[in-house]
Design a protein around this motif. Structure first.
Motif, mmCIF file in Angstrom:
data_model
loop_
_atom_site.group_PDB
_atom_site.id
_atom_site.type_symbol
_atom_site.label_atom_id
_atom_site.label_comp_id
_atom_site.label_asym_id
_atom_site.label_seq_id
_atom_site.Cartn_x
_atom_site.Cartn_y
_atom_site.Cartn_z
ATOM 1 N N PHE B 21 0.840 -1.205 0.000
ATOM 2 C CA PHE B 21 0.000 0.000 0.000
ATOM 3 C C PHE B 21 0.873 1.252 0.000
ATOM 4 C CE2 PHE B 21 -1.508 3.391 2.787
ATOM 5 C CZ PHE B 21 -2.604 3.846 2.066
ATOM 6 N N VAL B 22 1.901 1.260 0.842
ATOM 7 C CA VAL B 22 2.761 2.447 0.932
ATOM 8 C C VAL B 22 3.479 2.684 -0.397
ATOM 9 C CG1 VAL B 22 4.781 3.426 2.085
ATOM 10 C CG2 VAL B 22 3.052 2.256 3.420
ATOM 11 N N ALA B 23 3.950 1.578 -1.029
ATOM 12 C CA ALA B 23 4.661 1.735 -2.300
ATOM 13 C C ALA B 23 3.733 2.299 -3.371
ATOM 14 C CB ALA B 23 5.241 0.392 -2.737
ATOM 15 N N SER B 24 2.523 1.762 -3.475
ATOM 16 C CA SER B 24 1.611 2.258 -4.511
ATOM 17 C C SER B 24 1.160 3.689 -4.212
ATOM 18 C CB SER B 24 0.399 1.331 -4.623
ATOM 19 O OG SER B 24 -0.360 1.393 -3.427
ATOM 20 N N PHE B 25 0.984 3.996 -2.950
ATOM 21 C CA PHE B 25 0.600 5.365 -2.590
ATOM 22 C C PHE B 25 1.717 6.340 -2.951
ATOM 23 C CE2 PHE B 25 0.293 8.750 0.697
ATOM 24 C CZ PHE B 25 -0.918 9.292 0.282
ATOM 25 N N LEU B 26 2.969 5.936 -2.726
ATOM 26 C CA LEU B 26 4.089 6.804 -3.079
ATOM 27 C C LEU B 26 4.156 7.016 -4.587
ATOM 28 C CD1 LEU B 26 6.828 5.411 -0.657
ATOM 29 C CD2 LEU B 26 5.813 7.692 -0.602
ATOM 30 N N VAL B 27 3.909 5.960 -5.357
ATOM 31 C CA VAL B 27 3.929 6.108 -6.810
ATOM 32 C C VAL B 27 2.815 7.047 -7.255
ATOM 33 C CG1 VAL B 27 3.575 4.865 -8.979
ATOM 34 C CG2 VAL B 27 5.040 3.903 -7.216
ATOM 35 N N ARG B 28 1.646 6.935 -6.629
ATOM 36 C CA ARG B 28 0.534 7.810 -7.003
ATOM 37 C C ARG B 28 0.763 9.248 -6.544
ATOM 38 N NH1 ARG B 28 -3.759 3.096 -5.618
ATOM 39 N NH2 ARG B 28 -3.990 2.342 -7.754
ATOM 40 N N LEU B 29 1.659 9.410 -5.586
ATOM 41 C CA LEU B 29 2.031 10.780 -5.203
ATOM 42 C C LEU B 29 3.085 11.365 -6.128
ATOM 43 C CD1 LEU B 29 2.187 10.781 -1.288
ATOM 44 C CD2 LEU B 29 0.420 11.690 -2.772
ATOM 45 N N GLY B 30 3.540 10.581 -7.094
ATOM 46 C CA GLY B 30 4.489 11.103 -8.070
ATOM 47 C C GLY B 30 5.918 10.684 -7.843
ATOM 48 N N VAL B 31 6.156 9.758 -6.931
ATOM 49 C CA VAL B 31 7.526 9.290 -6.686
ATOM 50 C C VAL B 31 7.884 8.284 -7.783
ATOM 51 C CG1 VAL B 31 9.053 8.175 -5.032
ATOM 52 C CG2 VAL B 31 7.205 9.634 -4.238
#
Lengths: 246, 191
Positions: B21-31
């Motif tokens: 979840f944290v990884a996908s959330f970071l990607v969706r934040l533009g990381v």
């Protein structure tokens, strides 16, 4: 929640493309190597705890000379952050105690040193030594004389201040008792001064503690050795008596 | 509140459950790129320093999301200082197995369109929009996780959706114009 707004992918008023894009974006997955990440996290946590323990051990060894008590194992594995806070508090306590120990030792040193340097009564009660030949300034009267007289009064030995010629002013005879004084600047370690090293060193200029008194006095004709008891030359601005007495 | 969210969790236990979840959330934040892995580590190291997750008003996911938003903000500030630029053309790898190539391409194109529109938002608005629209969190959970009132979440969500739709329609119009732009026909005489 019932009060939450309708999501874009469920809103019939949203454009179809937007709804489908949001639906696909929500279902879209991302690759993440969980095993590798977990191993890296465990290594980072272990490294952090080791560095914290090492710092605490060093601080404790410096202050008390003993290692800290081992942390309870069971709780440390469950809530490592609590352990980190506890270690941080212990570290700050160790720093404070070390600073306090340094202040106490400094106070003890000052207490041991102060009486020797400031106790004047001790100095006065010591046996009287030779009188200190403080300022006996040679009452030299400097006047302008004729060049012929200057030639006559020039020293026969090589002048030490040959690089810096003086003006026409010179010294004239003051009395029969006092020899003709020619004053020169005595350079540090000059050969002339070393030549007079054979004379007995006058220690009267020394304090009871043995250190010389720094004065601007000029040596009397009898005190020709501007040397300390240790043998080093005194750095003064006083003039030297000519060895020949002329 | 589910029963599993009531028990305290250490950083490693949280990682096992919510690292994805944290990884996908970071990607969706533009990381992008390898920075994702570094920031996931940063997030869970912060969790470790906080002593793990203690059950409260916030769910573990929104609680982790709040930490991730702070981590992304710090990383962007340091990137601005060091002038490090990551490859913006990084394409996430879809985990959907069993999909056809056409579906995978369509999914990738949809993801790019959404990402372009999300890039028009600042970090705070983007986090709220991603948590609500893509991660499926409720406004109450987002408010508890971010530590703000629910009214603030509603306000941010409203602003974020308006700006997101404006950006999405602007980019879609530009794509349509580029797709249907008249191409110059070469006559036989020119040949």
């Amino acid at each position: 929640m019932s009060g939450d707004p309708i999501r874009l992918r469920d809103d019939p008023e949203s454009p179809a493309l937007l709804r489908s894009d949001m639906e696909r974006a929500a279902r879209r997955g991302f690759s993440y190597n969980k095993e590798r990440g977990l191993a890296r996290l465990a290594a980072s946590i272990q490294s952090l705890e080791m560095s914290t323990d090492a710092a605490l051990f060093t601080m404790s060894e410096r202050t008390t000379g003993s290692a800290p008590a081992a942390a309870p194992r069971g709780k440390a594995t469950e809530r490592p952050g609590k352990d980190a806070r506890r270690l941080s508090a212990q570290r700050s306590l160790a720093i404070t105690s070390s600073i306090a120990a340094m202040l106490v030792s400094a106070a003890v040193c000052l207490h041991a040193l102060l009486p020797r340097s400031l106790d004047l009564a001790t100095i006065r009660s010591e046996p009287a030594q030779e009188p200190v030949p403080l300022a006996v300034p040679a009452a030299v009267e400097i006047a302008a004389v004729s060049p012929a007289e200057t030639e006559e009064l020039k020293p026969r030995s090589a002048p030490l201040n040959a690089e810096r010629p003086r003006s026409n002013a010179t010294v004239r005879r003051l009395s029969d008792a006092s020899p003709l004084l020619l004053f020169f600047d005595v350079p540090n370690g000059a050969p002339a001064a070393k030549a007079s090293n054979s004379e007995p060193i006058k220690r009267s200029a020394a304090r009871p503690c043995g250190k010389l008194i720094k004065t601007n006095c000029k040596p009397t004709p009898t005190q020709t050795s501007p040397l300390r008891p240790c043998g080093k030359l005194i750095k003064t601005n006083c003039k030297r008596v000519s060895p020949t007495g002329i | 509140v589910p029963a599993e969210t009531r028990k305290p969790l250490s950083a490693t236990a949280l990682f096992r459950e919510h690292a994805h979840f944290v990884a996908s959330f970071l990607v969706r934040l533009g990381v992008r790129g390898s920075e994702v892995d570094d920031l996931v580590q940063d997030v869970f190291m912060v969790v470790h320093q906080k002593g793990g997750y203690a059950p409260g008003a916030a769910r573990p996911t929104t609680w982790l999301a709040a930490i991730a938003v702070h981590a992304v903000g710090n990383a962007r500030r340091s990137q601005r200082r060091s002038k490090v630029e990551y490859d913006q053309d990084y394409v996430e790898v879809a985990l959907d197995e069993g999909v056809s190539a056409a579906e995978a391409i369509e999914s990738a194109e949809a993801g790019q369109r959404v990402r372009r529109a999300l890039d028009a938002l600042d970090l705070g608005l983007r986090a709220v929009l991603v948590l609500y629209e893509l991660e499926g969190e409720s406004c109450d959970a987002i408010a508890a996780g971010l530590g703000v009132p629910v009214g603030t979440v509603y306000s941010r969500l409203n602003t974020a959706r308006r700006r997101f739709r404006e950006a999405y329609e602007r980019y879609e119009l530009a794509d349509r114009q580029a797709r249907f732009a008249p191409t110059r026909q070469v006559s036989v005489r020119e040949l």
